[in-house]
Design an enzyme around this catalytic site. Structure first.
Site, PDB file in Angstrom:
ATOM      1  N   VAL A   9      -6.192  -8.532  -5.674  1.00 52.02           N
ATOM      2  CA  VAL A   9      -7.298  -8.795  -4.748  1.00 52.02           C
ATOM      3  C   VAL A   9      -8.400  -7.778  -5.048  1.00 52.02           C
ATOM      4  O   VAL A   9      -8.096  -6.692  -5.548  1.00 52.02           O
ATOM      5  CB  VAL A   9      -6.838  -8.678  -3.285  1.00 52.02           C
TER       6      VAL A   9
ATOM      7  N   CYS B  36      -6.704  -2.445   0.362  1.00 53.57           N
ATOM      8  CA  CYS B  36      -7.120  -2.248  -1.026  1.00 53.57           C
ATOM      9  C   CYS B  36      -8.584  -1.815  -1.127  1.00 53.57           C
ATOM     10  O   CYS B  36      -9.463  -2.519  -0.624  1.00 53.57           O
ATOM     11  CB  CYS B  36      -6.902  -3.555  -1.795  1.00 53.57           C
TER      12      CYS B  36
ATOM     13  N   TYR C 133      -5.986   7.155  -8.538  1.00 44.79           N
ATOM     14  CA  TYR C 133      -4.801   6.394  -8.966  1.00 44.79           C
ATOM     15  C   TYR C 133      -4.142   7.051 -10.174  1.00 44.79           C
ATOM     16  O   TYR C 133      -2.920   7.124 -10.271  1.00 44.79           O
ATOM     17  CB  TYR C 133      -5.173   4.948  -9.288  1.00 44.79           C
TER      18      TYR C 133
ATOM     19  N   VAL D 157      -1.008 -10.233  -9.695  1.00 47.05           N
ATOM     20  CA  VAL D 157      -1.796 -10.960  -8.712  1.00 47.05           C
ATOM     21  C   VAL D 157      -2.606  -9.928  -7.933  1.00 47.05           C
ATOM     22  O   VAL D 157      -2.042  -9.123  -7.202  1.00 47.05           O
ATOM     23  CB  VAL D 157      -0.885 -11.756  -7.761  1.00 47.05           C
TER      24      VAL D 157
ATOM     25  N   TRP E  47       0.907 -10.490  -2.947  1.00 45.41           N
ATOM     26  CA  TRP E  47       0.152 -10.695  -1.706  1.00 45.41           C
ATOM     27  C   TRP E  47       0.554 -11.997  -1.026  1.00 45.41           C
ATOM     28  O   TRP E  47       0.605 -13.043  -1.651  1.00 45.41           O
ATOM     29  CB  TRP E  47      -1.350 -10.699  -2.001  1.00 45.41           C
TER      30      TRP E  47
END
Length: 337
Positions: free
Chosen positions: A116, A48, A179, A114, A81
Site C-alpha cells: 500500500v 504505513c 527502515y 502486496v 493486507w
C-alpha cells in the site's frame, strides 16, 4: 509497505523493492487509466508512512468524493493486507477480503509483495498502481479538474527542482533510512543507517529554523513526505527501529515543525497512532518476536502550541484549508492524542 517476510526482518540485508505496477492515472489517460471521479479506489493502511502520504494529499486537495477510500487492518496475516475492519471482512466496494485479490486480477505471479498505497479500478477490480512515489504527485498535477475550490498547489512548477532535491535527500536518509536502521542485520549496517538518519534530521532542523516549510513559504509535497516519518518517530522508530540518539520531542525545531503540520487540517486528522503502534510492534515479528506493544509515548504533546506561525508562511498559499473529515473517515478515539 509490503507484507511479505515479516518474520525474516532483521535476519537478512534490507532493501526496498521498487513498485512493480507503475501505471499512471492521468488527465489524458495515456496509460489507459484516465482521471475520472468515482472510478478508482485508494487502498491504504493508516499504519504505513508511504500510504499516509496519499491520505494527506487526498485530504488537502479535497479528492475524498472523487477517490473513495479503503482502509486495511493494520495487522496482516500471511496473505498481507486484509479488510477485516469492514463488515464480513470484505471491502464494501471491491467485494474482496484481501488486497492481493486485486493484484491477482491484474497479474498472476507478480514479483514483490502486496503493498500500500494501491489504487484499484473499481469496474474491473484490477490493481492500477502501487507506485507510492508517483501517486501523490499525480494527484496534485493530473487530478486538478477534480480538486476542491481553494486546493493548494503541492508541487508548484517554479519550485519543482528544489522540491525534488529535498525529497530525494529525505527519502534516502530519513523515510527509508529508518527502515534500513530498523531492519539491519548487522551492527555496521545499523550504525551507518542510524547515523545517516540523524545527520539528515540535523540538516533539516537547520533549514527549518529559518523557514516554516521545507520549500518556499507554503506547504508542498516535500513537507508531506517528511511529516509521515516524523509523526511515527517517537511512537515506533525511536524504540522499535533503534533510531534512539534523541527523540523528536527533544529536538525543538523539528518537534515544533511536526506539531505545526499535525495541527494543520489534512495532516493530523489522517493519523491513527493506535494503528501505527500495533502494526509495527505486532507484525514485525523478526525484530519484536513477543509482539508486545509499548504503552508510550504520551501523544498529548502533539496538540500543544508550536509558535511556528511566527516564521510567517502561508500554509495553503492563495488557497484555503480542507473542510471537515468526511463521515466514516474519522480517526477513532484510541488513535488520537
Amino acid at each position: 509497505m509490503s507484507g511479505d517476510g515479516n518474520s525474516s526482518l532483521g535476519h537478512k540485508a534490507f532493501s526496498r523493492s521498487r513498485s512493480h505496477f507503475a501505471d499512471r492515472i492521468t488527465a489524458d489517460g495515456r496509460d489507459g487509466w484516465p482521471v475520472a471521479a468515482g472510478r478508482y479506489r485508494l487502498v491504504v493502511s493508516r499504519a504505513c508512512p508511504w500510504a499516509s502520504r496519499s491520505l494527506v494529499v487526498r485530504r488537502l486537495l479535497g479528492l475524498e468524493d472523487a477517490l473513495s477510500l479503503a482502509v486495511a487492518d493494520p495487522i496482516q496475516d500471511d496473505r498481507s493486507w486484509r479488510f477485516t475492519l469492514d463488515p464480513d471482512g470484505r471491502d464494501p466496494v471491491l467485494g474482496i477480503r484481501y488486497l492481493s485479490e486485486a493484484y491477482d486480477r491484474r497479474e498472476t505471479g507478480y514479483p514483490g509483495g502486496v503493498s500500500v498505497p494501491a489504487v484499484v479500478d473499481v469496474p474491473s477490480g484490477q490493481l492500477v498502481t502501487n507506485d507510492y512515489q508517483q501517486l501523490t504527485l499525480d494527484l496534485a498535477t493530473e487530478w486538478t479538474a477534480l480538486h476542491r475550490p481553494g486546493a493548494p498547489d503541492l508541487y508548484p512548477e517554479k519550485h519543482r527542482d528544489e522540491i525534488d532535491t529535498v525529497m530525494a535527500e529525505v527519502y534516502e536518509d530519513v523515510n527509508n533510512g529508518v527502515y534500513r536502521a530498523g531492519f539491519a542485520n548487522g551492527q555496521q549496517a545499523y550504525e551507518e543507517a542510524c547515523a545517516g538518519v540523524f545527520r539528515r534530521l540535523e540538516v533539516l532542523a537547520g533549514r527549518l529554523a529559518r523557514q516554516r516549510y521545507l520549500v518556499g513559504d507554503t506547504l508542498t509535497e516535500a513537507d508531506v513526505r517528511l511529516f509521515t516519518t516524523l509523526v511515527r518517530f517517537d511512537a515506533v522508530y525511536h524504540g522499535h527501529f533503534k533510531c534512539n540518539r534523541w527523540k523528536l520531542a527533544e529536538q525543538p525545531v523539528l518537534w515544533a515543525y511536526a506539531r505545526d503540520l499535525y495541527q494543520t487540517p489534512g495532516f493530523g486528522d489522517t493519523v491513527d497512532f493506535d494503528h501505527i503502534k500495533r502494526h509495527y510492534y505486532q507484525v514485525h515479528t523478526g525484530i519484536n518476536p513477543t509482539r508486545v506493544v509499548p504503552l508510550g509515548p504520551d501523544t498529548a504533546g502533539w496538540l500543544t502550541p508550536h509558535h511556528r506561525e511566527e516564521l510567517g508562511g502561508r500554509p495553503f498559499g492563495d488557497g484555503t484549508p480542507p473542510g471537515p473529515v468526511p463521515a466514516g473517515e474519522e480517526i477513532p478515539v484510541a488513535g488520537r492524542p
